[in-house]
Design a protein around this motif. Structure first.
Motif, PDB file in Angstrom:
ATOM      1  N   LEU A 104       0.951  -1.180   0.141  1.00 45.93           N
ATOM      2  CA  LEU A 104      -0.040   0.074   0.023  1.00 45.93           C
ATOM      3  C   LEU A 104       0.789   1.023  -0.050  1.00 45.93           C
ATOM      4  O   LEU A 104       0.456   2.115  -0.819  1.00 45.93           O
ATOM      5  N   TRP A 105       1.904   1.362   0.822  1.00 49.45           N
ATOM      6  CA  TRP A 105       2.594   2.366   0.951  1.00 49.45           C
ATOM      7  C   TRP A 105       3.628   2.722  -0.177  1.00 49.45           C
ATOM      8  O   TRP A 105       3.974   3.709  -0.560  1.00 49.45           O
ATOM      9  N   ALA A 138       2.747   1.669  -3.358  1.00 52.65           N
ATOM     10  CA  ALA A 138       1.989   2.259  -4.260  1.00 52.65           C
ATOM     11  C   ALA A 138       1.660   3.903  -4.106  1.00 52.65           C
ATOM     12  O   ALA A 138       2.002   4.724  -5.039  1.00 52.65           O
ATOM     13  N   ILE A 139       1.466   4.287  -3.149  1.00 57.78           N
ATOM     14  CA  ILE A 139       1.179   5.604  -2.644  1.00 57.78           C
ATOM     15  C   ILE A 139       2.337   6.544  -2.926  1.00 57.78           C
ATOM     16  O   ILE A 139       2.573   7.566  -3.504  1.00 57.78           O
ATOM     17  N   ALA A 181       3.260   6.827  -6.584  1.00 56.03           N
ATOM     18  CA  ALA A 181       2.386   7.821  -7.077  1.00 56.03           C
ATOM     19  C   ALA A 181       2.450   9.207  -6.913  1.00 56.03           C
ATOM     20  O   ALA A 181       2.571  10.224  -7.701  1.00 56.03           O
ATOM     21  N   LEU A 182       2.999   9.411  -5.365  1.00 59.63           N
ATOM     22  CA  LEU A 182       3.260  10.825  -5.178  1.00 59.63           C
ATOM     23  C   LEU A 182       4.851  11.301  -5.613  1.00 59.63           C
ATOM     24  O   LEU A 182       5.053  12.382  -5.595  1.00 59.63           O
ATOM     25  N   ALA A 198       2.667   2.350 -10.053  1.00 57.03           N
ATOM     26  CA  ALA A 198       1.913   2.253  -8.768  1.00 57.03           C
ATOM     27  C   ALA A 198       0.655   1.457  -8.926  1.00 57.03           C
ATOM     28  O   ALA A 198       0.109   0.769  -8.052  1.00 57.03           O
ATOM     29  N   PHE A 238      -0.492  -1.806  -6.859  1.00 57.48           N
ATOM     30  CA  PHE A 238      -1.985  -1.679  -6.075  1.00 57.48           C
ATOM     31  C   PHE A 238      -2.745  -3.064  -6.508  1.00 57.48           C
ATOM     32  O   PHE A 238      -3.297  -3.626  -5.728  1.00 57.48           O
ATOM     33  N   THR A 262     -14.790   7.167  -4.560  1.00 65.87           N
ATOM     34  CA  THR A 262     -13.514   7.654  -4.508  1.00 65.87           C
ATOM     35  C   THR A 262     -13.331   8.500  -5.811  1.00 65.87           C
ATOM     36  O   THR A 262     -12.880   9.701  -5.942  1.00 65.87           O
ATOM     37  N   PRO A 296      -1.832  13.344  -9.062  1.00 66.27           N
ATOM     38  CA  PRO A 296      -2.596  12.352  -8.374  1.00 66.27           C
ATOM     39  C   PRO A 296      -4.150  12.370  -8.420  1.00 66.27           C
ATOM     40  O   PRO A 296      -4.646  11.408  -8.147  1.00 66.27           O
ATOM     41  N   PHE A 322      -5.450   8.692  -8.337  1.00 60.80           N
ATOM     42  CA  PHE A 322      -6.229   7.996  -7.353  1.00 60.80           C
ATOM     43  C   PHE A 322      -7.924   7.963  -7.997  1.00 60.80           C
ATOM     44  O   PHE A 322      -8.573   6.895  -7.671  1.00 60.80           O
TER      45      PHE A 322
END
Length: 360
Positions: free
Chosen positions: A131-132, A134-135, A138-139, A187, A191, A216, A254, A258
């Protein structure tokens, strides 16, 4: 042997993702745009960057399903063999994609090779790490975006990339400002590794994934709309507003990433629901088989589909209606071809080659 253990919904989602990519690519090559008299055709523009996101996420799901036995058993030797197989598959896709670029500059396969190599590294990672990761991937893109020139080497009128075959240009395109750059597109696959660990066969969880994904996407699309409206009210240049606050895949900021994750989750959950509800329906089997030949059909839509249109002089400057109709006709032909081929052979042509290339 029965194919029942396979989750058919993932194959259905993969088939629909390929169809979406075909529509997007046909209308891009034909420079087709919706006009006021064909507003409903403009809905197909919503597929931009969404179909390919589903495609990449499903690759991560597939890798998890393939390696679950080794991971859950904690078998280090078996996990190592899975990693080696993945790295071979990554090399096959990377080389195939580089060859394919000569025919299709917007190729995703060579990027895929890098995504899968990263997946091999993360194969045994915990859910939290996935999870982290992927985040974080992405960031990382907006950090580069703020410090580098995203437009570097691009001719936006022709979608040509000036220095692709120089070391610096290739690295920039691959990692940062290509059609599907590793940052942040990898990412999506990471995910997918996480999503593949969820038992989506369970109806309650499937509903949560669907509604969570839909909420979302709606929330982020609404936020993007509000940001664009406020920026325009404050007098920002329209081009800058569209650039910074869009949810389109170029640049993949982002808001887009997302939102695309959300819409992908909703679409995949729906497809798994369809596979569960109609798993024995004979009309569903051709669609399932189409998803199982996604790699072959992805290459064929350019080599065969666009190649035929080019020979007929019908590939450039067409209406959006013609582009969509041509794409859908190719999709129908793909379903028929996949159904007939898989009726005789276990794997599609390119799937068979990739299996051979990645065999132990």
């Amino acid at each position: 042997m029965s194919e029942k253990p396979r989750i058919q919904g993932y194959d259905i989602a993969r088939a629909l993702a390929v169809f979406g990519m075909v529509v997007v690519n046909f209308k891009t090559v034909m420079h087709a745009h919706a006009d006021g008299g064909a507003w409903w055709l403009g809905l197909f523009n919503l597929l931009d960057g969404r179909a390919s996101a589903i495609f990449v996420i499903l690759a991560g799901v597939g890798i998890t399903l393939m390696s679950n036995g080794a991971r859950l058993a904690g078998d280090a030797a078996l996990l190592r063999r899975e990693r080696i197989s993945l790295l071979k598959r990554a090399a096959f896709l990377f080389v195939t994609g580089l060859l394919y670029i000569a025919v299709w500059p917007a190729d995703i396969l060579h990027y895929y090779g890098v995504y899968i190599a990263l997946a091999a590294v993360l194969l045994g990672a915990s859910n939290r790490t996935l999870l982290w990761s992927a985040i974080g991937i992405a960031l990382a893109f907006p950090l580069l975006f703020l410090n580098l020139d995203y437009t570097s080497a691009w001719n936006w009128e022709t979608l040509a990339y000036a220095d692709l075959w120089t070391p610096a240009g290739f690295a920039r395109n691959l990692l940062f400002n290509g059609f599907h750059p590793v940052l942040p597109w990898a990412a999506f696959l990471v995910f997918g590794l996480l999503l593949g660990r969820l038992p989506l066969q369970q109806a309650g969880l499937r509903r949560k994934v669907f509604w969570g994904g839909l909420a979302t996407t709606v929330a982020l699309e609404t936020l993007a709309w509000a940001l664009r409206a406020e920026a325009q009210r404050r007098g920002f240049a329209p081009e800058l507003v569209a650039y910074l606050f869009s949810t389109t895949p170029m640049p993949p900021l982002p808001l887009y990433f997302f939102s695309a994750v959300g819409s992908s989750c909703a679409a995949i959950a729906l497809c798994v629901q369809a596979g569960e509800a109609w798993q024995d329906a004979p009309w569903l089997r051709p669609l399932v088989r189409t998803g199982q030949m996604a790699l072959t059909l992805y290459v064929a839509h350019v080599v065969v589909g666009m190649g035929l249109l080019e020979q007929l002089g019908l590939l450039n400057e067409q209406s959006l209606g013609f582009a969509v109709a041509s794409a859908l006709l190719f999709c129908l032909a793909s379903v028929l071809f996949a159904h007939l081929w898989r009726g005789r052979f276990k794997l599609g042509p390119l799937e068979w080659l990739m299996r051979k290339a990645s065999a132990s």
